[in-house]
Design a protein around this motif. Structure first.
Motif, PDB file in Angstrom:
ATOM      1  N   VAL A   1      -1.856  13.379   5.127  1.00 33.46           N
ATOM      2  CA  VAL A   1      -2.923  13.508   6.007  1.00 33.46           C
ATOM      3  C   VAL A   1      -3.463  12.366   6.864  1.00 33.46           C
ATOM      4  CG1 VAL A   1      -3.446  15.877   5.005  1.00 33.46           C
ATOM      5  CG2 VAL A   1      -4.751  13.634   4.295  1.00 33.46           C
ATOM      6  N   PHE A   2      -3.780  12.334   8.149  1.00 38.05           N
ATOM      7  CA  PHE A   2      -4.274  11.038   8.719  1.00 38.05           C
ATOM      8  C   PHE A   2      -5.077  11.633   9.798  1.00 38.05           C
ATOM      9  CE2 PHE A   2      -0.530  13.452  10.953  1.00 38.05           C
ATOM     10  CZ  PHE A   2      -0.966  13.021  12.319  1.00 38.05           C
ATOM     11  N   THR A   3      -5.758  10.410  10.215  1.00 32.15           N
ATOM     12  CA  THR A   3      -6.615  10.371  11.188  1.00 32.15           C
ATOM     13  C   THR A   3      -6.533   8.888  12.121  1.00 32.15           C
ATOM     14  OG1 THR A   3      -8.890  11.036  11.889  1.00 32.15           O
ATOM     15  CG2 THR A   3      -8.584   9.804  10.114  1.00 32.15           C
ATOM     16  N   ALA A   4      -7.582   8.921  13.020  1.00 31.78           N
ATOM     17  CA  ALA A   4      -7.675   7.711  13.701  1.00 31.78           C
ATOM     18  C   ALA A   4      -8.807   6.923  13.148  1.00 31.78           C
ATOM     19  CB  ALA A   4      -7.875   7.866  15.156  1.00 31.78           C
ATOM     20  N   PRO A   5      -8.872   5.549  13.194  1.00 33.35           N
ATOM     21  CA  PRO A   5      -9.944   4.698  12.626  1.00 33.35           C
ATOM     22  C   PRO A   5     -10.766   4.552  14.164  1.00 33.35           C
ATOM     23  CG  PRO A   5      -8.105   3.257  12.937  1.00 33.35           C
ATOM     24  CD  PRO A   5      -7.338   4.878  13.169  1.00 33.35           C
ATOM     25  N   LEU A   6     -12.053   4.069  13.732  1.00 35.69           N
ATOM     26  CA  LEU A   6     -12.779   3.430  14.742  1.00 35.69           C
ATOM     27  C   LEU A   6     -12.139   2.181  15.167  1.00 35.69           C
ATOM     28  CD1 LEU A   6     -15.433   3.767  16.561  1.00 35.69           C
ATOM     29  CD2 LEU A   6     -16.651   2.531  14.736  1.00 35.69           C
ATOM     30  N   LYS A   7     -11.726   1.738  16.363  1.00 37.87           N
ATOM     31  CA  LYS A   7     -11.299   0.534  16.766  1.00 37.87           C
ATOM     32  C   LYS A   7     -11.780  -0.751  16.354  1.00 37.87           C
ATOM     33  CE  LYS A   7      -9.549  -1.877  20.854  1.00 37.87           C
ATOM     34  NZ  LYS A   7      -9.278  -1.948  22.143  1.00 37.87           N
ATOM     35  N   THR A   8     -13.070  -0.574  16.523  1.00 40.24           N
ATOM     36  CA  THR A   8     -13.822  -1.969  16.085  1.00 40.24           C
ATOM     37  C   THR A   8     -14.457  -1.848  14.977  1.00 40.24           C
ATOM     38  OG1 THR A   8     -15.746  -1.072  17.128  1.00 40.24           O
ATOM     39  CG2 THR A   8     -14.420  -2.325  18.628  1.00 40.24           C
ATOM     40  N   GLY A   9     -14.062  -0.810  13.985  1.00 41.82           N
ATOM     41  CA  GLY A   9     -14.782  -0.705  12.648  1.00 41.82           C
ATOM     42  C   GLY A   9     -13.931  -0.926  11.268  1.00 41.82           C
ATOM     43  N   VAL A  10     -12.730  -1.787  11.667  1.00 40.80           N
ATOM     44  CA  VAL A  10     -12.202  -2.157  10.284  1.00 40.80           C
ATOM     45  C   VAL A  10     -12.547  -3.834   9.807  1.00 40.80           C
ATOM     46  CG1 VAL A  10      -9.808  -2.486   9.461  1.00 40.80           C
ATOM     47  CG2 VAL A  10     -10.359  -0.734  11.238  1.00 40.80           C
ATOM     48  N   ASN A  11     -12.681  -3.951   8.505  1.00 42.89           N
ATOM     49  CA  ASN A  11     -13.118  -5.024   8.052  1.00 42.89           C
ATOM     50  C   ASN A  11     -12.548  -5.501   6.741  1.00 42.89           C
ATOM     51  OD1 ASN A  11     -15.235  -6.608   9.900  1.00 42.89           O
ATOM     52  ND2 ASN A  11     -15.878  -4.385   9.758  1.00 42.89           N
ATOM     53  N   GLY A  12     -12.243  -6.523   6.662  1.00 45.43           N
ATOM     54  CA  GLY A  12     -11.464  -6.935   5.256  1.00 45.43           C
ATOM     55  C   GLY A  12     -10.047  -7.204   5.195  1.00 45.43           C
ATOM     56  N   THR A  13      -9.571  -7.338   4.109  1.00 46.11           N
ATOM     57  CA  THR A  13      -8.034  -7.752   3.921  1.00 46.11           C
ATOM     58  C   THR A  13      -7.316  -6.662   2.992  1.00 46.11           C
ATOM     59  OG1 THR A  13      -8.572  -9.958   3.954  1.00 46.11           O
ATOM     60  CG2 THR A  13      -6.466  -9.387   2.837  1.00 46.11           C
ATOM     61  N   VAL A  14      -6.030  -6.263   3.618  1.00 44.17           N
ATOM     62  CA  VAL A  14      -5.338  -5.488   3.075  1.00 44.17           C
ATOM     63  C   VAL A  14      -3.617  -5.903   3.006  1.00 44.17           C
ATOM     64  CG1 VAL A  14      -4.415  -4.307   5.307  1.00 44.17           C
ATOM     65  CG2 VAL A  14      -4.514  -3.083   3.228  1.00 44.17           C
ATOM     66  N   SER A  15      -3.295  -5.493   1.569  1.00 42.34           N
ATOM     67  CA  SER A  15      -1.774  -6.016   1.503  1.00 42.34           C
ATOM     68  C   SER A  15      -0.916  -4.936   1.445  1.00 42.34           C
ATOM     69  CB  SER A  15      -2.130  -6.667  -0.107  1.00 42.34           C
ATOM     70  OG  SER A  15      -2.774  -7.903   0.018  1.00 42.34           O
ATOM     71  N   SER A  16       0.294  -5.326   1.588  1.00 42.74           N
ATOM     72  CA  SER A  16       1.573  -4.437   1.718  1.00 42.74           C
ATOM     73  C   SER A  16       1.971  -4.008   0.462  1.00 42.74           C
ATOM     74  CB  SER A  16       2.414  -4.905   2.632  1.00 42.74           C
ATOM     75  OG  SER A  16       3.130  -5.928   1.998  1.00 42.74           O
ATOM     76  N   THR A  17       2.499  -2.955   0.233  1.00 37.58           N
ATOM     77  CA  THR A  17       3.142  -2.650  -1.107  1.00 37.58           C
ATOM     78  C   THR A  17       4.556  -2.172  -0.959  1.00 37.58           C
ATOM     79  OG1 THR A  17       2.023  -0.269  -0.985  1.00 37.58           O
ATOM     80  CG2 THR A  17       0.991  -1.975  -2.083  1.00 37.58           C
ATOM     81  N   LYS A  18       5.036  -2.132   0.194  1.00 35.43           N
ATOM     82  CA  LYS A  18       6.323  -2.031   0.139  1.00 35.43           C
ATOM     83  C   LYS A  18       6.943  -2.612   1.595  1.00 35.43           C
ATOM     84  CE  LYS A  18       6.568   3.160  -1.406  1.00 35.43           C
ATOM     85  NZ  LYS A  18       7.330   2.769  -2.368  1.00 35.43           N
ATOM     86  N   PRO A  19       8.223  -2.964   1.688  1.00 32.61           N
ATOM     87  CA  PRO A  19       8.818  -3.702   2.866  1.00 32.61           C
ATOM     88  C   PRO A  19       8.316  -3.022   4.159  1.00 32.61           C
ATOM     89  CG  PRO A  19      10.343  -3.850   0.829  1.00 32.61           C
ATOM     90  CD  PRO A  19       9.340  -2.871   0.508  1.00 32.61           C
ATOM     91  N   LEU A  20       8.438  -3.416   5.272  1.00 33.74           N
ATOM     92  CA  LEU A  20       8.251  -2.901   6.426  1.00 33.74           C
ATOM     93  C   LEU A  20       9.670  -3.108   7.225  1.00 33.74           C
ATOM     94  CD1 LEU A  20       7.283  -1.531   8.641  1.00 33.74           C
ATOM     95  CD2 LEU A  20       5.833  -3.213   9.412  1.00 33.74           C
ATOM     96  N   SER A  21      10.446  -2.248   7.356  1.00 36.72           N
ATOM     97  CA  SER A  21      11.504  -2.622   8.393  1.00 36.72           C
ATOM     98  C   SER A  21      11.018  -2.122   9.771  1.00 36.72           C
ATOM     99  CB  SER A  21      12.943  -1.541   8.051  1.00 36.72           C
ATOM    100  OG  SER A  21      13.983  -1.517   8.817  1.00 36.72           O
ATOM    101  N   TYR A  22      11.458  -3.541  10.700  1.00 37.66           N
ATOM    102  CA  TYR A  22      10.839  -3.229  11.939  1.00 37.66           C
ATOM    103  C   TYR A  22      11.694  -4.109  12.747  1.00 37.66           C
ATOM    104  CZ  TYR A  22       7.957  -4.398  16.084  1.00 37.66           C
ATOM    105  OH  TYR A  22       7.442  -4.662  17.318  1.00 37.66           O
ATOM    106  N   SER A  23      12.106  -3.431  14.021  1.00 36.38           N
ATOM    107  CA  SER A  23      13.067  -3.922  14.804  1.00 36.38           C
ATOM    108  C   SER A  23      14.538  -4.671  14.119  1.00 36.38           C
ATOM    109  CB  SER A  23      12.329  -4.902  15.698  1.00 36.38           C
ATOM    110  OG  SER A  23      11.545  -4.263  16.732  1.00 36.38           O
TER     111      SER A  23
END
Length: 410
Positions: free
Chosen positions: A251-273
């Motif tokens: 289930v998902f939603t949109a965050p407030l663009k200017t309302g994110v603060n702090g640090t988050v760490s990945s828990t799985k590899p990201l396959s990108y390009s």
């Protein structure tokens, strides 16, 4: 008919009837690698059986893609695919549905200069900006499914003999999309109802903020007023229901663009390009990404964040319990379609317009006024684990447990 053939027929039927939900007289566009030709032919037949007026298949080939990145002139990556974007936009404006079949080698572009990849991604993203806006406002039906390739299967099951890798990945995919059940279509209806019950509960709460804590993570995400939590299925402009991702557990939603603060760490590899980004962290101040760090794929991640102004911000916050079928399989897919549905995740880039009240009818500027991010990219990355807690914070400051030890707390 062999067991595999039976499963393939059920899978193709599910993709057509539940995924894009083809209607009589409709055009279906299929984007697929040539390695998936056998499965795509089944999709084409199922689509015509469902009443499709015509089915258009756009083929691609990983070998050709790799050769282009290795040998083409630098200026080739600055040529926008106007013909492709224009045709796609015209088709969906006239009611076509789009089904994408993934079969990616996670290491396809390993060793290719990142400047080439980033330039290509930006050029393509700009050309398809209008199409992406249609995707994120539910203008038409679209869906994504996946089939194994030898390279992908070897990445997922390196411990198995080569002759067993493809079948093992098929079995895993069939399980995640419920094709291994007697009545997959009915199983999906039940599953979608379960996801909708969670989105309804969150929409009733109207949390002002979410606070994430886990090893390497201390992150607060504000949610815009009028935000909407969406579940597995959507309704297009014509009123037809479709399921964009198969599988889906979020289930998902949109965050407030200017309302994110702090640090988050990945828990799985990201396959990108065609590259892997692994063991990375992202730090935000007032919504903007101010630093990134990765043990693998640092340059790839930096280019992703630098794609455009909007790629410096988040566009999606998604909740997935650790106790979910894909997570409990303990299979690392190196493919976001699957890995994001085993883990809480966030997305760098554009937000879905339907995640705000009235958003489907808003233009880019109106979405921005309501706090939603826009970008030419949208890339999900996984942050959830059995050690993650999430609190929901109401407008009056009340703190309520939302997730505990990686799972729903209500």
């Amino acid at each position: 008919m062999t067991d595999l053939q039976q499963q393939l027929h059920k899978y193709a039927d599910l993709a057509v009837r539940v995924g894009v939900n083809v209607h009589k007289g409709q055009t279906l566009v299929v984007n697929a690698p040539i390695s998936s030709a056998e499965f795509v032919r089944l999709i084409v037949k199922k689509a015509y059986d469902a009443g499709a007026k015509t089915v258009k298949v756009n083929w691609n080939d990983e070998v050709v893609t790799r050769l282009q990145y290795e040998l083409a002139a630098d200026e080739a990556f600055l040529i926008p695919p106007k013909w492709y974007a224009g045709e796609l936009i015209e088709l969906v404006e006239n009611g076509a549905a789009v089904l994408s079949v993934l079969s990616e080698n996670p290491d396809l572009l390993k060793g290719i200069p990142q400047e080439r990849i980033a330039t290509s991604q930006k050029t393509r993203g700009e050309a398809l900006a209008k199409y992406r806006a249609y995707v994120q406002s539910d203008k038409f039906s679209w869906s994504i499914v996946a089939v194994p390739s030898p390279e992908w299967a070897a990445k997922v099951f390196p411990e198995l003999p080569p002759e067993e890798q493809i079948q093992s990945l098929w079995d895993a995919i069939f399980h995640t999309v419920r094709v291994d059940q007697d009545q997959p279509v009915e199983a999906w209806k039940t599953h979608l109802d379960t996801l909708e019950s969670k989105s309804k509960a969150l929409n009733a709460k109207k949390y002002a903020k979410l606070h994430y804590t886990a090893p390497g993570t201390d992150l607060t995400i504000e949610l815009p007023k009028g935000h909407i939590w969406a579940a597995g299925d959507s309704i297009n402009e014509q009123g037809h229901r479709f399921v964009a991702n198969m599988p889906t557990e979020e289930v998902f939603t949109a965050p407030l663009k200017t309302g994110v603060n702090g640090t988050v760490s990945s828990t799985k590899p990201l396959s990108y390009s065609g590259n892997i980004i692994n063991n990375f962290s992202v730090t935000f101040e007032n919504g903007r990404i101010v630093s990134v760090s990765a043990e693998q794929g640092q340059e790839v991640l930096e280019h992703l964040v630098a794609m455009d102004e909007g790629s410096h911000y988040l566009g999606e916050v998604a909740l997935v319990p650790h106790k979910s079928p894909i997570s409990e399989s303990n299979i690392l897919y190196y493919n976001t379609l699957f890995d994001e549905n085993a883990s809480n995740h966030l997305a760098i880039g554009s937000a879905y317009a339907f995640c705000i009240e009235g958003g489907k009818d808003m233009n880019k500027d109106q979405l921005a006024e309501h706090g939603l991010n826009t970008s030419i990219t949208h890339v999900d990355f996984m942050i959830g684990s059995a050690e993650m807690d999430i609190d929901g914070i109401t407008e009056d400051g009340t703190v309520e447990p939302l997730f505990r030890n990686g799972n729903w707390a209500f």
